[in-house]
Design a protein around this motif. Structure first.
Motif, PDB file in Angstrom:
ATOM      1  N   ALA A  79       0.828  -1.207   0.000  1.00  0.00           N
ATOM      2  CA  ALA A  79       0.000   0.000   0.000  1.00  0.00           C
ATOM      3  C   ALA A  79       0.864   1.259   0.000  1.00  0.00           C
ATOM      4  CB  ALA A  79      -0.938  -0.008   1.199  1.00  0.00           C
ATOM      5  N   GLU A 259      -6.306   4.850   0.882  1.00  0.00           N
ATOM      6  CA  GLU A 259      -7.715   5.040   1.160  1.00  0.00           C
ATOM      7  C   GLU A 259      -8.044   6.499   1.412  1.00  0.00           C
ATOM      8  OE1 GLU A 259      -5.720   3.055   2.753  1.00  0.00           O
ATOM      9  OE2 GLU A 259      -5.722   3.321   4.913  1.00  0.00           O
ATOM     10  N   GLU A 266      -8.875  -2.305  -3.018  1.00  0.00           N
ATOM     11  CA  GLU A 266      -7.538  -2.877  -3.181  1.00  0.00           C
ATOM     12  C   GLU A 266      -7.146  -2.826  -4.638  1.00  0.00           C
ATOM     13  OE1 GLU A 266      -4.013  -4.701  -1.898  1.00  0.00           O
ATOM     14  OE2 GLU A 266      -5.653  -3.785  -0.793  1.00  0.00           O
TER      15      GLU A 266
END
Length: 276
Positions: A79, A259, A266
């Motif tokens: 991420a 986010e 995802e």
């Protein structure tokens, strides 16, 4: 019987040397609040026990720090890498010529550039080539040379000769570790030499490195960076990590998690390059 203070200190010294690759007498002295002479005695004891190897000004772990393959690194800090890549892609402007290093985070940047228009991209990495090979709006130059399988990168004199024939608006570099005073740390001297040359050919230099790489020096090959370079990392980087760089005039950008950038889903996995 619990360990004595000196025994506990030596075990922590060993852990630090194994984690970072090197242990400096001055840094260890400050960390533990003891004199440099005490640290030297600790290092001498660990060396006599066959647990460390002495170097000028410090010591290093005897066990070599293993270099992970590009495929192994692709899944690490996933991420963070995608958030860093998205920020870096927004820096690139239409009509520019940019240089992309090899590496998983720069590979993620190449993925973000698939929607770019009127762009020229030169690269030393197979991942970027794979991402952009079928994008008609992006002109791709491959800086070929000797393929280094672990990093999926071209290195060597042919790559360096190709670099000398181009200049770039921006270069985006990867790193196994990066420090404020030393620059980029890598496992291979050919890679660090190449990164130095890449930085010299670009008007703006960016190093893309997630938080866990900051302040780390797992290997012994270094690439010095020109003044005014930009470190792009993740918000997980601590104030102490960041201040080490800003104190030396490095621009540091800490990007937000994906986010919070409006992408709660995802993302698709990064493509695996052929082989390791």
């Amino acid at each position: 019987m619990p360990p004595t203070a000196s025994q506990a200190r030596r075990e922590e010294i060993l852990r630090l040397a194994t984690t970072t690759g090197l242990a400096s007498v001055d840094e260890l002295s400050q960390r533990f609040g003891v004199t440099a002479s005490t640290i030297r005695r600790d290092l001498a004891r660990l060396t006599a026990d066959g647990r460390l190897a002495r170097t000028y000004g410090g010591a290093m772990a005897l066990t070599a720090h293993p270099e992970a393959s590009l495929r192994q690194r692709t899944g690490e800090a996933y991420a963070q890498k995608r958030a860093i890549a998205r920020w870096a892609a927004a820096e690139v402007q239409p009509g520019e010529t940019v240089l992309l290093d090899a590496g998983s985070t720069v590979g993620a940047l190449a993925h973000e550039l698939r929607t770019a228009r009127d762009l020229t991209v030169a690269t030393t990495g197979l991942t970027a080539l794979h991402e952009l090979a079928d994008v008609e709006s992006v002109h791709v130059e491959c800086l070929g040379g000797t393929l280094r399988p672990l990093s999926q990168a071209f290195v060597g004199p042919l790559t360096e000769a190709a670099l000398e024939r181009m200049t770039f608006d921006r270069v985006f570099l990867s790193a196994d570790g990066v420090t404020a005073d030393g620059g980029i740390n890598e496992a291979d001297l050919r890679q660090t030499r190449l990164k130095e040359l890449m930085a010299r050919r670009a008007a703006r230099v960016y190093v893309l490195a997630h938080a866990e790489k900051l302040g780390r020096a797992p290997f012994h090959a270094w690439a010095a960076l020109p003044p005014g370079w930009t470190l792009v990392t993740h918000r997980a980087a601590s104030e102490a990590q960041v201040s080490a760089f800003t104190g030396r005039g490095v621009r540091v950008v800490r990007v937000e998690p994906l986010e919070e950038l409006g992408d709660p889903e995802e993302p698709d996995p990064l493509p695996h390059p052929p082989g390791d």
